[in-house]
Design a protein around this motif. Structure first.
Motif, PDB file in Angstrom:
ATOM      1  N   LEU A 252       0.834  -1.206   0.000  1.00 34.07           N
ATOM      2  CA  LEU A 252       0.000   0.000   0.000  1.00 34.07           C
ATOM      3  C   LEU A 252       0.866   1.252   0.000  1.00 34.07           C
ATOM      4  CD1 LEU A 252      -2.936  -0.931   2.422  1.00 34.07           C
ATOM      5  CD2 LEU A 252      -2.830  -1.104  -0.070  1.00 34.07           C
ATOM      6  N   GLU A 253       1.979   1.216   0.714  1.00 29.92           N
ATOM      7  CA  GLU A 253       2.917   2.349   0.684  1.00 29.92           C
ATOM      8  C   GLU A 253       3.495   2.536  -0.707  1.00 29.92           C
ATOM      9  OE1 GLU A 253       5.940   2.047   3.650  1.00 29.92           O
ATOM     10  OE2 GLU A 253       4.542   2.168   5.341  1.00 29.92           O
ATOM     11  N   LEU A 254       3.789   1.408  -1.383  1.00 27.13           N
ATOM     12  CA  LEU A 254       4.316   1.487  -2.740  1.00 27.13           C
ATOM     13  C   LEU A 254       3.287   2.105  -3.683  1.00 27.13           C
ATOM     14  CD1 LEU A 254       6.413  -1.113  -4.635  1.00 27.13           C
ATOM     15  CD2 LEU A 254       4.334  -0.273  -5.695  1.00 27.13           C
ATOM     16  N   LEU A 255       2.017   1.725  -3.539  1.00 28.95           N
ATOM     17  CA  LEU A 255       0.967   2.303  -4.375  1.00 28.95           C
ATOM     18  C   LEU A 255       0.882   3.812  -4.157  1.00 28.95           C
ATOM     19  CD1 LEU A 255      -1.961  -0.296  -4.051  1.00 28.95           C
ATOM     20  CD2 LEU A 255      -0.178  -0.157  -5.808  1.00 28.95           C
ATOM     21  N   THR A 256       0.979   4.223  -2.911  1.00 27.44           N
ATOM     22  CA  THR A 256       0.942   5.651  -2.607  1.00 27.44           C
ATOM     23  C   THR A 256       2.120   6.370  -3.248  1.00 27.44           C
ATOM     24  OG1 THR A 256      -0.203   5.247  -0.511  1.00 27.44           O
ATOM     25  CG2 THR A 256       0.941   7.356  -0.754  1.00 27.44           C
ATOM     26  N   ALA A 257       3.314   5.780  -3.114  1.00 30.07           N
ATOM     27  CA  ALA A 257       4.521   6.384  -3.680  1.00 30.07           C
ATOM     28  C   ALA A 257       4.444   6.469  -5.203  1.00 30.07           C
ATOM     29  CB  ALA A 257       5.758   5.588  -3.262  1.00 30.07           C
ATOM     30  N   ALA A 258       3.710   5.534  -5.814  1.00 34.00           N
ATOM     31  CA  ALA A 258       3.564   5.519  -7.278  1.00 34.00           C
ATOM     32  C   ALA A 258       2.385   6.359  -7.751  1.00 34.00           C
ATOM     33  CB  ALA A 258       3.404   4.079  -7.759  1.00 34.00           C
ATOM     34  N   ASN A 259       1.793   7.138  -6.847  1.00 35.08           N
ATOM     35  CA  ASN A 259       0.691   8.051  -7.173  1.00 35.08           C
ATOM     36  C   ASN A 259      -0.581   7.340  -7.615  1.00 35.08           C
ATOM     37  OD1 ASN A 259       2.274  10.505  -6.745  1.00 35.08           O
ATOM     38  ND2 ASN A 259       3.336   9.953  -8.645  1.00 35.08           N
ATOM     39  N   VAL A 260      -0.806   6.141  -7.087  1.00 39.05           N
ATOM     40  CA  VAL A 260      -2.055   5.440  -7.340  1.00 39.05           C
ATOM     41  C   VAL A 260      -3.139   6.034  -6.443  1.00 39.05           C
ATOM     42  CG1 VAL A 260      -3.270   3.235  -7.202  1.00 39.05           C
ATOM     43  CG2 VAL A 260      -0.914   3.310  -8.041  1.00 39.05           C
ATOM     44  N   ASP A 261      -4.257   6.372  -7.028  1.00 40.08           N
ATOM     45  CA  ASP A 261      -5.382   6.943  -6.285  1.00 40.08           C
ATOM     46  C   ASP A 261      -6.262   5.801  -5.772  1.00 40.08           C
ATOM     47  OD1 ASP A 261      -7.410   8.474  -5.260  1.00 40.08           O
ATOM     48  OD2 ASP A 261      -8.103   9.277  -7.188  1.00 40.08           O
ATOM     49  N   TYR A 262      -6.240   5.556  -4.465  1.00 40.10           N
ATOM     50  CA  TYR A 262      -7.007   4.449  -3.898  1.00 40.10           C
ATOM     51  C   TYR A 262      -7.413   4.790  -2.468  1.00 40.10           C
ATOM     52  CZ  TYR A 262      -3.135   3.151  -0.863  1.00 40.10           C
ATOM     53  OH  TYR A 262      -2.159   3.158   0.122  1.00 40.10           O
ATOM     54  N   LYS A 263      -8.286   3.939  -1.935  1.00 33.04           N
ATOM     55  CA  LYS A 263      -8.628   4.047  -0.527  1.00 33.04           C
ATOM     56  C   LYS A 263      -8.737   2.642   0.055  1.00 33.04           C
ATOM     57  CE  LYS A 263     -13.677   4.120  -1.141  1.00 33.04           C
ATOM     58  NZ  LYS A 263     -14.930   4.863  -0.884  1.00 33.04           N
ATOM     59  N   LEU A 264      -8.490   2.506   1.325  1.00 32.57           N
ATOM     60  CA  LEU A 264      -8.719   1.257   2.037  1.00 32.57           C
ATOM     61  C   LEU A 264     -10.047   1.429   2.772  1.00 32.57           C
ATOM     62  CD1 LEU A 264      -7.412  -1.516   2.730  1.00 32.57           C
ATOM     63  CD2 LEU A 264      -6.555  -0.451   4.820  1.00 32.57           C
ATOM     64  N   ASN A 265     -11.066   0.714   2.320  1.00 31.49           N
ATOM     65  CA  ASN A 265     -12.395   0.942   2.893  1.00 31.49           C
ATOM     66  C   ASN A 265     -12.563   0.262   4.249  1.00 31.49           C
ATOM     67  OD1 ASN A 265     -13.036  -1.778   2.439  1.00 31.49           O
ATOM     68  ND2 ASN A 265     -14.203  -1.364   0.580  1.00 31.49           N
ATOM     69  N   ASP A 266     -13.730   0.447   4.834  1.00 34.83           N
ATOM     70  CA  ASP A 266     -13.981  -0.072   6.182  1.00 34.83           C
ATOM     71  C   ASP A 266     -13.961  -1.594   6.240  1.00 34.83           C
ATOM     72  OD1 ASP A 266     -14.255   2.525   7.042  1.00 34.83           O
ATOM     73  OD2 ASP A 266     -16.444   2.537   6.913  1.00 34.83           O
TER      74      ASP A 266
END
Length: 624
Positions: A252-266
């Protein structure tokens, strides 16, 4: 009839893999290469223009039917040549058809010819572009047949490339591997068989269960196990699951660093935001009862692609890996690839195979997942088991168990827009029967929970939807399906005045079907589904003819299993020893992750997690 004969159309595009697009060029190019390409394009265009009478200058509007609807374009003719092809309306699938029509336009303009190859993986979209440009040429006074016969010359030049890590396949597993290896400092090259990346991931929701903290990993593992059907036939490999889930926060950190737009839902699911084109695609999908889900798989993989290119990692499209290179000690030292522009020999210190599944290979399917041999599939057309075969040639072993990955029910297995939806397109008030005429599960369940009840030995997996007129009025395209049935199509839809006659059409025992209908009607009368718990709002008795039945095929997402790997993602031999320099990730090496049946929201997790692990270890191996 075998599977390759049944599945004559692919997900959003088409079957031609060998009919590649024009050139095999990395995404990132130098100024010199761009100048060279521009000069070559200009020369080719000039020669073609001089070879016959030129077109009349102007802007011509033309339209043709694509994979997902009409494509409209304005074709600009300048100085007697096609100068621009601008699409004013199109709903081709995000990341596939929309890329295909742009690439096709670029190729036609470059070569000033209609004899250019279709875009691999998007041949239906390519054909539509060819048709609308043909229309525009006619409007401009040109000879379409002459344009179709214009020679298209492509310079063929073999080349040798060197890197630390080469990744074969640009789906979620390959992109995760390339991302991690590159961030570990490795010099990385990615090769992809099709004209675009994403594999089957690009058609998906893009979602997988995840944890964003180390403290959340045990819960993720527990959730993973609970979602699966565990049997002696194919037990879960807890070491693999624990290892994969442990890197979830890092992924998930890698996705953030790669500018992937996502969310981890409830619910603990990673959900990528959908692109505007994917949202547009969703607007044209219709389900009788369920709500359409906008899919984010295309945005996920394209954002990972874009980040790799921005960081200097070349991706070679239309480039098929055909053979692994080994040294005298059977250490893997690279890969040989073929493209229309020649052979690419890529020398590397480590190779990561992320080639997807093998559902388009009947021979491998018959060997590894025989239950899936007759199924229709929506896996990417590139998934022909190339990586498995290459790995076996250097000593890898195939997994003992394979199975098809459940998809959605579809009356027309070639009508693909509903792929990736979490629920089926039929009205939930209907009655869903198995191949014995029984009702095994609620009609309103999600697709992955249903499909285990509809596995048929020796034939395609399917169920039967049974309705009376009131319910049938809500069933989409029913009149079309009835007509196509009468024409001998693979579609099977029937209308009869009695359940007995309907059962004969379905080739089922009429007494069994009548008893199932009677039991269902009792539940409807009582207002409570005590058999399978379907919500009372969807209970509608099937009690007034005419009656209808429609065969619903399981449109699978591919076959899991493949080759054996260890916890480091290394490909192993018959003795369980790692083959030095060879790694694999994703569905190509997915045995042990899913148990006896695929539960959903885990395949992309296997790709992302094991891609991350394989990329990291490949980079470390290369640095030794």
């Amino acid at each position: 009839m075998n599977k390759s004969m049944l599945r004559t159309v692919a997900v959003v595009s088409a079957l031609s893999i060998t009919g590649c697009a024009s050139t095999s060029v990395p995404v990132a190019t130098t100024a010199a290469s761009e100048a060279s390409a521009e000069a070559a394009t200009s020369a080719a265009a000039t020669e073609a223009a001089e070879s016959s009478s030129s077109l009349t200058d102007g802007t011509y509007t033309a339209k043709a039917k694509g994979m997902d609807g009409d494509i409209t374009a304005e074709v600009v003719v300048k100085d007697g040549k096609i100068a621009e092809i601008n699409y004013t309306e199109q709903d081709e699938t995000a990341g596939v058809g929309d890329k295909g029509i742009k690439l096709m336009a670029d190729s036609i303009i470059e070569h000033q010819s209609l004899a250019v190859d279709a875009i691999s993986g998007a041949t239906i979209s390519s054909s539509a572009v060819r048709m609308l440009v043909s229309d525009a040429i006619e409007q401009a006074g040109g000879d379409v047949s002459e344009w179709k016969n214009r020679e298209v010359s492509v310079e063929v030049k073999d080349e040798t490339l060197d890197c630390d890590v080469v990744v074969v396949g640009a789906g979620i597993a390959g992109l995760a591997a390339a991302q991690k290896a590159s961030r570990e400092g490795a010099d990385v090259i990615v090769v992809e068989k099709l004209a675009f990346g994403g594999g089957t991931s690009i058609f998906s929701s893009g979602s997988f269960i995840a944890a964003d903290t180390a403290e959340g990993v045990p819960e993720l593992v527990e959730k993973w196990v609970k979602r699966n059907k565990i049997t002696e036939r194919n037990p879960l490999d807890m070491d693999k699951i624990n290892t994969a889930c442990a890197v979830s926060p890092d992924v998930l950190e890698l996705l953030t660093a790669a500018n992937v737009d996502y969310k981890l839902n409830d619910e603990g699911t990673m959900v990528p935001a959908a692109s505007e084109q994917a949202k547009k695609n969703a607007e044209n999908i219709h389900l009788a009862t369920a709500q359409v889900k906008v899919k984010g798989g295309q945005a996920l993989v394209n954002q990972l692609e874009d980040d790799l290119v921005e960081n200097g990692v070349p991706i070679y499209f239309n480039t098929k890996a055909t053979k692994l290179i080994t040294d005298a000690e059977n250490h893997v030292t690279g890969v040989v690839c073929e493209s229309k522009t020649g052979t690419k020999t890529i020398n590397a210190k480590a190779v990561v195979l992320a080639c997807g599944d093998y559902a388009w290979n009947d021979e491998l399917t018959a060997e590894l997942a025989p239950d899936a041999l007759h199924n229709f599939t929506s896996t990417a057309v590139s998934n022909t088991g190339d990586g498995i075969n290459m790995a076996v040639e250097v000593g890898a072993v195939k997994s003992a168990f394979g199975e098809s990955m459940s998809g959605c029910f579809a009356p027309d297995p070639y009508d693909m827009p509903v792929v990736g939806q979490p629920n089926n397109s039929y009205p939930f008030e209907c009655l869903l029967l198995d191949n014995k005429g029984s009702r095994p599960v609620s009609e309103a369940l999600g697709v992955h929970d249903q499909m285990i009840y509809f596995i048929n030995e020796g034939e395609a997996d399917y169920g039967w939807v049974v309705m009376d007129q009131e319910i049938a009025d809500k069933f989409l395209k029913l009149d079309e399906y009835l007509e196509r049935t009468s024409e001998g199509s693979v579609i099977q839809a029937y209308k009869e005045d009695s359940i007995e006659a309907l059962a004969k059409d379905m080739n089922l025992d009429s007494a069994t079907v009548q008893a199932t209908v009677d039991q269902y009607n009792k539940l409807c009368e009582a207002g409570e589904d005590t058999d399978h718990g379907k919500d009372a709002q969807y209970l509608s008795a099937i009690d007034a003819g005419p009656f209808y039945a429609v065969k619903e095929y399981d449109l699978t997402r591919g076959n899991y299993g493949g080759i054996e790997t260890n916890l480091a993602g290394e490909v192993t031999d018959k003795d369980g020893n790692a083959i030095p320099g060879l790694y694999a990730a994703g569905i190509i090496s997915s045995a042990g992750f899913f148990g006896d049946y695929y539960p959903g929201r885990e395949a992309l997790g296997v790709g992302a997690y094991m891609g991350f692990i394989s990329g990291e270890n490949a980079a470390k191996y290369a640095a030794q």
